[in-house]
Scaffold this active site. Sequence first.
Site, PDB file in Angstrom:
ATOM      1  N   HIS A  95       0.812  -1.217   0.000  1.00 41.56           N
ATOM      2  CA  HIS A  95       0.000   0.000   0.000  1.00 41.56           C
ATOM      3  C   HIS A  95       0.851   1.274   0.000  1.00 41.56           C
ATOM      4  O   HIS A  95       0.297   2.373  -0.115  1.00 41.56           O
ATOM      5  CB  HIS A  95      -0.938  -0.007   1.207  1.00 41.56           C
ATOM      6  CG  HIS A  95      -2.003  -1.058   1.121  1.00 41.56           C
ATOM      7  ND1 HIS A  95      -3.263  -0.815   0.617  1.00 41.56           N
ATOM      8  CD2 HIS A  95      -1.984  -2.376   1.453  1.00 41.56           C
ATOM      9  CE1 HIS A  95      -3.985  -1.930   0.661  1.00 41.56           C
ATOM     10  NE2 HIS A  95      -3.225  -2.892   1.154  1.00 41.56           N
ATOM     11  N   ASP A 133       3.613   9.352  -1.740  1.00 40.53           N
ATOM     12  CA  ASP A 133       2.450   8.625  -1.232  1.00 40.53           C
ATOM     13  C   ASP A 133       2.125   7.469  -2.172  1.00 40.53           C
ATOM     14  O   ASP A 133       2.165   7.636  -3.395  1.00 40.53           O
ATOM     15  CB  ASP A 133       1.235   9.554  -1.133  1.00 40.53           C
ATOM     16  CG  ASP A 133       0.353   9.245   0.058  1.00 40.53           C
ATOM     17  OD1 ASP A 133       0.407   8.096   0.542  1.00 40.53           O
ATOM     18  OD2 ASP A 133      -0.374  10.140   0.515  1.00 40.53           O
TER      19      ASP A 133
END
Length: 472
Positions: free
Chosen positions: A157, A364
């Site tokens: 993730h 991110d």
Amino acid sequence: MSRLIAISNRVQAAQAGENSNRGGLAVALSAALRASNGIWFGWSGEQTDEFSGQISFRRQDGVATATIDLEAQDIEEYYNGFANRTLWPLFHYRLDLTEIARDFAGGYARVNARFADTVAPLIEPDDMIWVHDYHLIPLGKGLRDRGFENRLGFFLHTPWPPASLMVSLPNHRELVASLLSHDVIGFHTDEWRASFIDYIVTHLDARIEGEFAHHDGRVTRLLVCPIGLDTTEFTSALGTAAALSAEERLITSAVGRQVIVGVDRLDYSKGLQERFLAYEQLLNVRPDLREKVFMLQIAPPSRGDVASYQQIRADLNSLSGGINGEFASIDWVPVRYVNKGYAREELFGIYRASRVGLVTPLRDGMNLVAKEYVAAQDPEDPGVLVLSRFAGASVQLDAALIINPHSSEDMADAISRALVMPLEERKERHAAMLTSVVKEDVRWWSAKFIAALAEPEPQEDRPKLALASSKP
């Protein structure tokens, strides 16, 4: 249909009355687990005096969960230590904040072994196993070492760092080689997959054919599969009392001013200091905007016992106070800085009332706030998303105003442009992004990964669990 066993650091099963606050991962996994009568396994978040391996079973909203408690030493070394003070900063390109400690690495290995030992009795021969995130990188190899040949998938993730950073980690070869025990590894973007491929080719002598990596007798599919928003559930907030109240309160308090909003967990990867400095730059170069806009930054605290997180909180308190001290008037505060979280319905209303959404991380993996902001907008009068090129979301949401978060001038220019963007351009950009958000939602993501996991690849006739190469 094969049963799915999902394994993650924490289990986020729905509690009574909490459905609206669940994260995207919880929503996606819950749907898949219900469909296969599966199990979600992980840490309960609770501490025990001595690890016993005792599993607590629950069933809530049709989802079976199995959780274990960890010792204080486990939590400190595995979770606060190796996961959050070593891997998290390293995977977000912050070598300067990466703490290397043998105790951390030992705790990480110990807890991953405890996960493998404890979940093993729950696994049946036909089960598919889906492991999640950087907390559990060695778990797949642990299961292989215990004799399991089930279909085994892993989803990352976060970003995957360049090989030049990854090699700073002691035992990096063994750690990365353990990932190749999986049949499928999922990444959000081509960039993260390319970084992984560069590492395994250079340091593990892996061979790449298309999207398959060949290493020591096992073939691993390297899948680009960006996680999506639970768009249906999120947009169900439209018209609810909580969403309408939040929207009305923000509009009323704005007193005709345009709202610039940011919603981020308090984390150094989110670029919050840089965002505050860019906003200060905007007020300096565009004095005509003073008293016509304000920035609302919502930043719930996280990992408060880690020093780097204490520092960012102190920095933001100082920056927001400095901006307000310099520019505020008796009836205008340029920065509203809020250290608490809000329910999804309230966030929907806050996003909808804001003319500009700032999503400006320094690095991110995905960033679902960008997708939430798009989903919450009124298609007839949408706001403008200002998005960092270093967020995984920028690949799908390329109709946003894409900026370099390291440049205060670039970000300030984009905010200025967003504030005066014509309606037709705003609608065109929003429609393009909304199409992506709706089509490639969290259920699309889950279904795509599980379909890849269910499709077997031929295995090479070599030992499957050999150690990484001795290449320097």
